[in-house]
Structures are given as structure tokens and as C-alpha cells.
Design an enzyme around this catalytic site. Structure first.
Site, PDB file in Angstrom:
ATOM      1  N   CYS A   1       0.841  -1.197   0.000  1.00  0.00           N
ATOM      2  CA  CYS A   1       0.000   0.000   0.000  1.00  0.00           C
ATOM      3  C   CYS A   1       0.880   1.252   0.000  1.00  0.00           C
ATOM      4  O   CYS A   1       1.992   1.247   0.527  1.00  0.00           O
ATOM      5  CB  CYS A   1      -0.921   0.102   1.209  1.00  0.00           C
ATOM      6  SG  CYS A   1      -1.990  -1.323   1.419  1.00  0.00           S
TER       7      CYS A   1
ATOM      8  N   ARG B   1       3.246  -0.058  -5.247  1.00  0.00           N
ATOM      9  CA  ARG B   1       3.073  -0.671  -3.929  1.00  0.00           C
ATOM     10  C   ARG B   1       1.751  -1.420  -3.801  1.00  0.00           C
ATOM     11  O   ARG B   1       1.423  -1.942  -2.736  1.00  0.00           O
ATOM     12  CB  ARG B   1       3.160   0.398  -2.844  1.00  0.00           C
ATOM     13  CG  ARG B   1       4.446   1.188  -2.884  1.00  0.00           C
ATOM     14  CD  ARG B   1       4.431   2.275  -1.848  1.00  0.00           C
ATOM     15  NE  ARG B   1       4.535   1.724  -0.511  1.00  0.00           N
ATOM     16  CZ  ARG B   1       5.670   1.432   0.085  1.00  0.00           C
ATOM     17  NH1 ARG B   1       6.800   1.672  -0.527  1.00  0.00           N
ATOM     18  NH2 ARG B   1       5.682   0.931   1.288  1.00  0.00           N
TER      19      ARG B   1
ATOM     20  N   TRP C   1      -2.994  -2.575  -1.545  1.00  0.00           N
ATOM     21  CA  TRP C   1      -2.764  -3.987  -1.833  1.00  0.00           C
ATOM     22  C   TRP C   1      -3.529  -4.724  -0.739  1.00  0.00           C
ATOM     23  O   TRP C   1      -3.179  -4.649   0.444  1.00  0.00           O
ATOM     24  CB  TRP C   1      -1.273  -4.312  -1.776  1.00  0.00           C
ATOM     25  CG  TRP C   1      -0.973  -5.723  -2.173  1.00  0.00           C
ATOM     26  CD1 TRP C   1      -0.904  -6.222  -3.441  1.00  0.00           C
ATOM     27  CD2 TRP C   1      -0.710  -6.826  -1.302  1.00  0.00           C
ATOM     28  NE1 TRP C   1      -0.614  -7.568  -3.401  1.00  0.00           N
ATOM     29  CE2 TRP C   1      -0.497  -7.963  -2.112  1.00  0.00           C
ATOM     30  CE3 TRP C   1      -0.648  -6.977   0.085  1.00  0.00           C
ATOM     31  CZ2 TRP C   1      -0.214  -9.221  -1.581  1.00  0.00           C
ATOM     32  CZ3 TRP C   1      -0.363  -8.235   0.616  1.00  0.00           C
ATOM     33  CH2 TRP C   1      -0.142  -9.335  -0.216  1.00  0.00           C
TER      34      TRP C   1
ATOM     35  N   ASN D   1      -0.988   1.533   5.844  1.00  0.00           N
ATOM     36  CA  ASN D   1      -0.194   0.509   5.176  1.00  0.00           C
ATOM     37  C   ASN D   1       0.304  -0.427   6.265  1.00  0.00           C
ATOM     38  O   ASN D   1       0.871   0.031   7.252  1.00  0.00           O
ATOM     39  CB  ASN D   1       0.982   1.198   4.455  1.00  0.00           C
ATOM     40  CG  ASN D   1       2.061   0.224   4.004  1.00  0.00           C
ATOM     41  OD1 ASN D   1       1.775  -0.940   3.746  1.00  0.00           O
ATOM     42  ND2 ASN D   1       3.284   0.707   3.901  1.00  0.00           N
ATOM     43  N   GLY D   2       0.054  -1.749   6.119  1.00  0.00           N
ATOM     44  CA  GLY D   2       0.532  -2.682   7.138  1.00  0.00           C
ATOM     45  C   GLY D   2      -0.571  -3.622   7.574  1.00  0.00           C
ATOM     46  O   GLY D   2      -1.634  -3.695   6.950  1.00  0.00           O
TER      47      GLY D   2
ATOM     48  N   GLU E   1      14.256 -18.970 -11.399  1.00  0.00           N
ATOM     49  CA  GLU E   1      13.854 -17.606 -11.754  1.00  0.00           C
ATOM     50  C   GLU E   1      12.984 -17.619 -13.019  1.00  0.00           C
ATOM     51  O   GLU E   1      11.999 -16.880 -13.106  1.00  0.00           O
ATOM     52  CB  GLU E   1      15.117 -16.740 -11.931  1.00  0.00           C
ATOM     53  CG  GLU E   1      14.894 -15.341 -12.476  1.00  0.00           C
ATOM     54  CD  GLU E   1      14.020 -14.434 -11.607  1.00  0.00           C
ATOM     55  OE1 GLU E   1      13.586 -14.852 -10.529  1.00  0.00           O
ATOM     56  OE2 GLU E   1      13.740 -13.317 -12.059  1.00  0.00           O
TER      57      GLU E   1
ATOM     58  N   LYS F   1       9.179 -16.171 -13.191  1.00  0.00           N
ATOM     59  CA  LYS F   1       8.760 -15.145 -14.162  1.00  0.00           C
ATOM     60  C   LYS F   1       7.511 -15.617 -14.907  1.00  0.00           C
ATOM     61  O   LYS F   1       6.558 -14.871 -15.059  1.00  0.00           O
ATOM     62  CB  LYS F   1       9.855 -14.836 -15.194  1.00  0.00           C
ATOM     63  CG  LYS F   1      11.064 -14.060 -14.715  1.00  0.00           C
ATOM     64  CD  LYS F   1      10.812 -12.623 -14.380  1.00  0.00           C
ATOM     65  CE  LYS F   1      10.451 -12.478 -12.927  1.00  0.00           C
ATOM     66  NZ  LYS F   1      11.452 -11.995 -12.020  1.00  0.00           N
TER      67      LYS F   1
ATOM     68  N   GLU G   1       4.329 -15.707 -12.590  1.00  0.00           N
ATOM     69  CA  GLU G   1       3.782 -14.454 -12.049  1.00  0.00           C
ATOM     70  C   GLU G   1       3.148 -13.561 -13.107  1.00  0.00           C
ATOM     71  O   GLU G   1       2.221 -12.825 -12.795  1.00  0.00           O
ATOM     72  CB  GLU G   1       4.799 -13.686 -11.200  1.00  0.00           C
ATOM     73  CG  GLU G   1       5.934 -13.053 -11.949  1.00  0.00           C
ATOM     74  CD  GLU G   1       6.897 -12.305 -11.030  1.00  0.00           C
ATOM     75  OE1 GLU G   1       6.454 -11.637 -10.103  1.00  0.00           O
ATOM     76  OE2 GLU G   1       8.108 -12.401 -11.267  1.00  0.00           O
TER      77      GLU G   1
ATOM     78  N   HIS H   1      13.493 -38.434  -9.525  1.00  0.00           N
ATOM     79  CA  HIS H   1      13.059 -38.713  -8.147  1.00  0.00           C
ATOM     80  C   HIS H   1      11.614 -38.301  -7.906  1.00  0.00           C
ATOM     81  O   HIS H   1      11.191 -38.169  -6.764  1.00  0.00           O
ATOM     82  CB  HIS H   1      14.004 -38.018  -7.152  1.00  0.00           C
ATOM     83  CG  HIS H   1      15.411 -38.512  -7.245  1.00  0.00           C
ATOM     84  ND1 HIS H   1      15.780 -39.779  -6.861  1.00  0.00           N
ATOM     85  CD2 HIS H   1      16.535 -37.933  -7.736  1.00  0.00           C
ATOM     86  CE1 HIS H   1      17.068 -39.964  -7.085  1.00  0.00           C
ATOM     87  NE2 HIS H   1      17.549 -38.849  -7.626  1.00  0.00           N
TER      88      HIS H   1
ATOM     89  N   LYS I   1       4.805  -4.289  -6.391  1.00  0.00           N
ATOM     90  CA  LYS I   1       6.242  -4.193  -6.646  1.00  0.00           C
ATOM     91  C   LYS I   1       7.050  -4.252  -5.360  1.00  0.00           C
ATOM     92  O   LYS I   1       8.110  -4.847  -5.310  1.00  0.00           O
ATOM     93  CB  LYS I   1       6.511  -2.882  -7.392  1.00  0.00           C
ATOM     94  CG  LYS I   1       7.947  -2.674  -7.794  1.00  0.00           C
ATOM     95  CD  LYS I   1       8.316  -3.531  -8.980  1.00  0.00           C
ATOM     96  CE  LYS I   1       9.792  -3.544  -9.269  1.00  0.00           C
ATOM     97  NZ  LYS I   1      10.191  -4.819  -9.886  1.00  0.00           N
TER      98      LYS I   1
HETATM   99  C1  F6R Z   1       9.533 -11.303  -8.742  1.00  0.00           C
HETATM  100  C2  F6R Z   1       9.819 -10.236  -7.811  1.00  0.00           C
HETATM  101  C3  F6R Z   1       9.766 -10.544  -6.365  1.00  0.00           C
HETATM  102  C4  F6R Z   1      10.812  -9.720  -5.597  1.00  0.00           C
HETATM  103  C5  F6R Z   1      10.639  -9.936  -4.080  1.00  0.00           C
HETATM  104  C6  F6R Z   1      11.709  -9.236  -3.289  1.00  0.00           C
HETATM  105  O1  F6R Z   1       9.658 -10.875 -10.063  1.00  0.00           O
HETATM  106  O2  F6R Z   1      10.070  -9.117  -8.197  1.00  0.00           O
HETATM  107  O3  F6R Z   1       9.901 -11.905  -6.111  1.00  0.00           O
HETATM  108  O4  F6R Z   1      12.078 -10.122  -6.005  1.00  0.00           O
HETATM  109  O5  F6R Z   1       9.386  -9.476  -3.685  1.00  0.00           O
HETATM  110  O6  F6R Z   1      11.700  -7.871  -3.547  1.00  0.00           O
HETATM  111  P1  F6R Z   1      12.968  -6.967  -3.240  1.00  0.00           P
HETATM  112  O7  F6R Z   1      14.040  -7.393  -4.166  1.00  0.00           O
HETATM  113  O8  F6R Z   1      12.501  -5.565  -3.494  1.00  0.00           O
HETATM  114  O9  F6R Z   1      13.321  -7.213  -1.806  1.00  0.00           O
END
Ligand code: F6R
Length: 605
Positions: A2, A27, A74, A99-100, A478, A482, A485, A501, A600
Site C-alpha cells: 500500500c 506498492r 494492496w 499501510n501494514g 527464476e 517469471k 507471475e 526422483h 512491486k
Molecule cells: C519477482 C519479484 C519478487 C521480488 C521480491 C523481493 O519478479 O520481483 O519476487 O524479487 O518481492 O523484492 P525486493 O528485491 O525488493 O526485496
């Protein structure tokens, strides 16, 4: 998560609040809202669409005022519907944004119901609103201070009251909040970025602080109610609109920015020197005997990759843990370990809490690898190495990841040199390879048309497996993250040797198996794993280094990568996986830059 913005001014502040929300949408974007004091009453507009829709509403209704608060949400407690959108009111006298997460909200709600308060939302925020209302006796600052004593959990809040027309009160505990200092006007926000253009002077509130903004000043007290002296800092937050240019989405643009981001992150010096990590680092790096890396999500995968480098180049034992697990488990602290937190934002709640937990256990030495120099993580660690990815807007991390890898490779090479495992010729080879990386990346980016051709097929799948071995297993992880998500296709990654396994049972012709195939010491082993999949009718999609001699055949689709790039190969191999996820998501028509349910910056647990 948020985002919060608040302002006290002598001009109509709504456009500043709306612009702040636009910049804070990273956010969370489940809903948004703004409240102002207009003719002595709190008035608000809320939207379960994006900030652009809220902007239309405030223009249509001519909502205006000199004191206001705003929020982008959020969702945690309650679905993203209008009733749960902030600002939340208490009895039409005060408005709050939050926020929280308030952990004791159920107990507080029952207590407040007993006092006659009615709840119209499912949020924990409404509890804070009514609690402040219940203790308000003509002084909002005092009421907020009294209220926060009763809250358990994490919060950043901004509150206004109809009887105090030129006041906004804020408080923080576990969630970020900064005060922006203006001339005859003052501001509050979750991130300095929200206020770029309005001010460049900021006070970063500390845990437990409560502040009061008026037209002529800001008053701050600490958690004990004592007046707190917090230094103002000049921060040139770039708030200008970041242009998409020729790209369809920010994620695509950010993937293509990687050569530039990496070149900006590579240190200019011709030698690996511990002082790159901060004053005092050379001495501490000599003394440490191991590393403990803590991070979440994509940043955790960069930590996993770094473990291979640190143990192979620097021969230093390295442990990598998911921050949200580490913070709650019993662990044995080693004061000689260097604790490394990795984060794009530097505000991730779990990573920050893990850092504090490590410090409280007696880990004296900490290093942040981070993309935001003013972040809480950088402020709270002894050393820092800043990545220069630039602002990342797409929720799915791309250029932040590859620049973290560069930083961590530099760390491994620096420790390797200090410990006598990297000689002068090896050092100059590593530096040459790093400097050539942007050019090598450009040739990988040129594979985009071939990847688009694959993505059409992928977009019709509902599951995918990703395989890698050794240094490239975290890259497979990774790639799977990607894809899931942003395209919402279920994807899992395995070290290729693990397939037999269990997960091999999933392989049919409907299951695409994406394989990362560098020409390294494990190539022959990987080729056997590829055959195991082919024998079961699985469809393999292999990114193979040019010299691997893996060629197209039935059930085996190959895209050729440039020559093997040695230890730095993961930085190249992740890029086609980013592009595959991106183009698959485009083919499925998802909201690539703002995928559902995500945000984000993850500033809640
Ligand atoms: C995936 C992604 C998240 C962040 C994670 C940590 O694409 O962006 O998995 O990597 O939320 O975020 P930071 O790096 O900001 O601590």
C-alpha cells in the site's frame, strides 16, 4: 504494501495527492482513494480501478481541499471493493489511510463494538480509525499517540480530523513513512518518490515515531513520547514520467535496458577492492569466515546463484535463506559471518525483519546489495553495494536481478582475491568478462523473434517444468517464477538430476520442459536428463550454448545461445527466460506490468 500520501498546504492539494498515488502504484493497485477536508467536513473519492479512474472522479466531482490524505491499496483484510478502499472514516469526523497489518484487530474490534462503533468494512484499518475516534479529546496528535500504543503489528498511517483543518498526523512501525518539508506546506508519503516535484527535503521517520504536520512545521516524537530530532536530508527523487519509448510494456523495456544497467553497475576500477563495499569493509572482509545471505523471491534466487560463485571463487562457506523463514526459526548465530541482504527496493518487510533478527542475534557485520540508496535496508546495514538498474516499474523483476548478480559476482571475486584464491591474471580476466557482458547481452536480446515464435505455443499450456543444473539451477527457478507471475501458467523448476526422483511422472507431450543448457562441466549429465524427458514424449525447449551440439529433433526445440560465458553464464541465460515469460504473457493478454494480486514492493509480512 500500500502507498500513502498526505499533505497540509495553502493550495488545493488534490492533484499533488493523485500524482503521488500514480508514483506509488508499484506498492499495490487493488483500489485507491483520496480524502480532503472541504468546508470543515472530510470528503472522499474511492475507486476499485486504477488511479486514472480516481483522477476522473475527483475532476468530475470537483473534489478539492488544502489538507488531504490518499492511498493505493494492496488488499490484506477484505476484498478489493469500495467499502474496503481507503481512506476509511470514523463517524464522518476523521479519515485514515494505512499501510501494514494490525495483528490484534479482532480483539480491538470486539472492544470497540462494545462501545457502540459500527464497522462497514472488513479492514483492520477501520479498527484504528474508531480507536482514534474513541480517545480523541480535541488533540489528534495525542489521540494517535495513545492509539498506537494499543496496536500490535506493522503500520504506517496518516490521519486527518475535521476539527483540525490544517493538520495531518502520521505514525510508523514496521512500514516506511517519510516527511517531505516544503515552504508553508508539508507532506507525508510511503516513499520520497511520491513527492518529487513538491519537495526534495525529507525526514525519514524511525520505528515508533509519531509526527504532526501543520502549515508551519513538523513535530516528531519517538516511541517513548520524547521529542525526536531527525535530520532532514536532500534527496533528488526523480519523479518524472518514465517513457515507454518503442516498447509495449515496462517489463519489455527493462529487459532491453539490461546491457546499460549492467554497465552502470560494474565498478569502474581496474581491480576488485573491498572498499567498493564501504569504508571499513577491507578489514571486516579479512575477518569473516562465512556468509549468510537473506532475501525474498527473485532476490533470493540471485543469492542462490551467488552461493555457487562464493564457494567456488572465494572458497567461503555460504548459506542462503528465504528471509521470511529465517526470521522465525531458531538458528545458531556466527558473529564471524557477514550477513548479506539482497533487495531491489530495500523496503521488503521480510528481508528487513530478517536483517534485524540477525543483528539482534549478535551478527555485527551486515551488507546490503540494493537498488535504492535511500532505502531502510541501506540505512540499516554496515556496508552497501548499490546496483544501478534505475527505476524498475514492471512488477516482475528483470534488470534488478541481473544487476544484483553483477554485484554478487564482484563480491565473490573481491573475497576470492582477499583470501588468495584469485590471482592477478584471473582478476583481469574476470574484469574483462564483466566489461564484455553488455555486448554479450545484446546478442542474447537479438534472440527475441525466435522466442516469440515459441511463446505462441506456450500461451496454450497450463503447466511447465524448468530444468537447470549447478549454477543454472537458480536460473531455472527464476525462469519458472517469471512465467507463473505474469502469464499465470503453473511452472516449477528442478535441478535436472532430481527429475527421476518424482517430477518425471508429470512429463507427457502436453508438458513443455524448458531447459537451461550451458556448455559447462555438467553438460553431459544434462544431456542424459534431456533424453529421459524425450523418452517419455515430453516436449523440450532448450536454450543451449552454441558449442553444446544439442540440435533440433523430434520433441527437442533448440535456441542457440552465444558461446559459453564461464562463471558469468547465468547472467546471459536468464534473459531468454525473461523474454519467454514476457511474450507468453502478452500472447495470453495478461496485465504484464501489474499482474494480478501482486505489488512491486512487499512492505507487509
Ligand atoms: C519477482 C519479484 C519478487 C521480488 C521480491 C523481493 O519478479 O520481483 O519476487 O524479487 O518481492 O523484492 P525486493 O528485491 O525488493 O526485496
Amino acid at each position: 504494501m500500500c502507498g500513502i500520501v498526505g499533505a497540509v498546504a495553502q493550495r488545493n492539494i488534490v492533484s499533488v495527492l493523485i500524482e503521488g498515488l500514480r508514483r506509488l502504484e508499484y506498492r499495490g493497485y487493488d483500489s485507491c482513494g483520496v480524502a480532503v477536508l472541504a468546508d470543515g467536513e472530510p470528503r472522499r473519492a474511492r475507486s476499485v480501478a486504477r488511479v486514472a479512474d480516481l483522477d476522473d472522479q475527483v475532476r468530475d466531482t470537483k473534489l478539492g481541499g488544502v489538507t488531504g490524505i490518499a492511498h493505493t491499496r494492496w488488499a490484506t483484510h477484505g476484498a478489493p471493493v469500495t467499502d474496503n478502499a481507503h481512506p476509511i472514516f470514523s463517524r464522518d469526523t476523521l479519515a485514515i489511510v494505512h499501510n501494514g497489518i494490525i495483528e490484534n484487530y479482532e480483539t480491538l474490534r470486539e472492544m470497540l463494538r462494545g462501545k457502540g462503533y459500527e464497522f462497514v468494512s472488513q479492514t483492520d484499518t477501520e479498527v484504528i480509525a474508531h480507536l482514534i475516534h474513541s480517545v480523541y479529546r480535541g488533540d489528534l496528535f495525542a489521540a494517535v499517540r495513545e492509539t498506537v500504543q494499543q496496536l500490535h503489528g506493522a503500520y504506517a498511517i496518516a490521519v486527518l480530523h475535521k476539527d483540525q483543518p490544517h493538520t495531518v498526523v502520521g505514525a510508523r512501525q514496521g512500514s516506511p513513512l517519510v516527511v517531505g518539508l516544503g515552504e508553508g506546506e508539508n507532506f507525508l508519503a510511503s516513499d520520497a518518490l511520491a513527492l518529487a516535484g513538491s519537495t526534495d527535503r525529507f525526514v525519514f521517520l524511525e520505528e515508533g515515531d509519531v509526527c504532526e504536520l501543520t502549515l508551519d512545521g513538523v513535530r516528531i516524537v519517538d516511541r517513548d513520547g520524547q521529542p525526536a530530532q531527525r535530520d532532514a536530508r536532500q534527496v533528488a527523487a526523480y519523479g518524472g514520467a518514465v517513457e515507454l519509448g518503442p516498447y509495449r510494456h515496462f517489463m519489455q523495456k527493462e529487459i532491453f535496458e539490461q546491457p546499460r544497467a549492467i554497465s552502470d553497475t560494474i565498478p569502474q576500477a581496474d581491480a576488485f577492492d573491498a572498499s567498493l563495499f564501504g569504508e571499513g569493509a577491507p578489514k571486516v572482509f579479512e575477518e569473516i569466515d562465512s556468509l549468510l545471505i537473506l532475501a525474498c523471491g527473485t532476490s533470493y534466487y540471485s543469492g542462490l546463484t551467488a552461493k555457487y560463485w562464493l564457494e567456488s571463487i572465494a572458497k567461503i562457506p555460504t548459506q542462503v535463506e528465504i528471509a521470511s523463514e529465517y526470521r522465525y526459526r531458531d538458528s545458531v548465530p556466527n558473529p564471524k559471518a557477514l550477513v548479506v541482504v539482497i533487495s531491489q527496493s530495500g523496503e521488503t518487510a521480510d528481508t528487513l525483519a530478517a536483517l534485524k533478527h540477525a543483528q539482534s542475534l549478535g551478527h555485527p557485520h551486515t551488507l546490503a546489495v540494493c537498488n535504492v540508496g535511500t532505502s531502510a535496508m541501506v540505512r540499516q546495514t554496515e556496508f552497501a553495494f548499490l546496483t544501478h538498474a534505475g527505476r524498475e516499474i514492471g512488477v516482475a523483476s528483470t534488470k534488478a536481478f541481473t544487476t544484483q548478480l553483477v554485484a554478487l559476482f564482484v563480491l565473490a571475486a573481491t573475497l576470492g582475491k582477499l583470501r588468495g584464491h584469485v590471482d592477478a591474471s584471473q582478476e583481469s580476466n574476470y574484469i574483462k568478462q564483466l566489461r564484455h557482458l553488455p555486448a554479450a547481452l545484446n546478442s542474447v536480446l537479438a534472440l527475441e523473434p525466435q522466442i516469440i515464435a515459441w511463446s505462441e505455443e506456450f500461451s496454450r499450456k497450463e503447466n511447465a517444468l524448468f530444468l537447470g543444473r549447478g549454477l543454472h539451477y537458480p536460473i531455472a527457478l527464476e525462469g519458472a517464477l517469471k512465467l507463473k507471475e505474469i502469464s499465470y501458467i503453473h511452472a516449477e523448476a528442478y535441478p535436472a538430476g532430481e527429475l527421476k526422483h518424482g517430477p518425471l511422472a508429470l512429463v507427457t507431450e502436453a508438458m513443455p520442459v524448458v531447459t537451461v543448457a550451458p556448455n559447462d562441466a555438467l553438460l553431459e549429465k544434462l544431456k542424459s536428463n534431456i533424453q529421459e524427458v524425450r523418452a517419455r514424449g515430453g516436449q523440450l525447449y532448450v536454450f543451449a550454448d552454441a558449442d553444446t551440439r544439442i540440435v533440433n529433433a523430434e520433441g527437442l526445440h533448440v535456441i542457440r545461445m552465444p558461446e559459453h560465458y564461464g562463471l558469468l553464464s547465468p547472467i546471459l541465460h536468464v534473459v531468454p527466460l525473461q523474454l519467454l515469460a514476457y511474450h507468453t504473457a502478452c500472447a495470453r493478454g495478461t496485465d504484464v506490468d501489474k499482474p494480478r494480486n501482486l505489488a512491486k514492493s512487499v512492505t507487509v509480512e
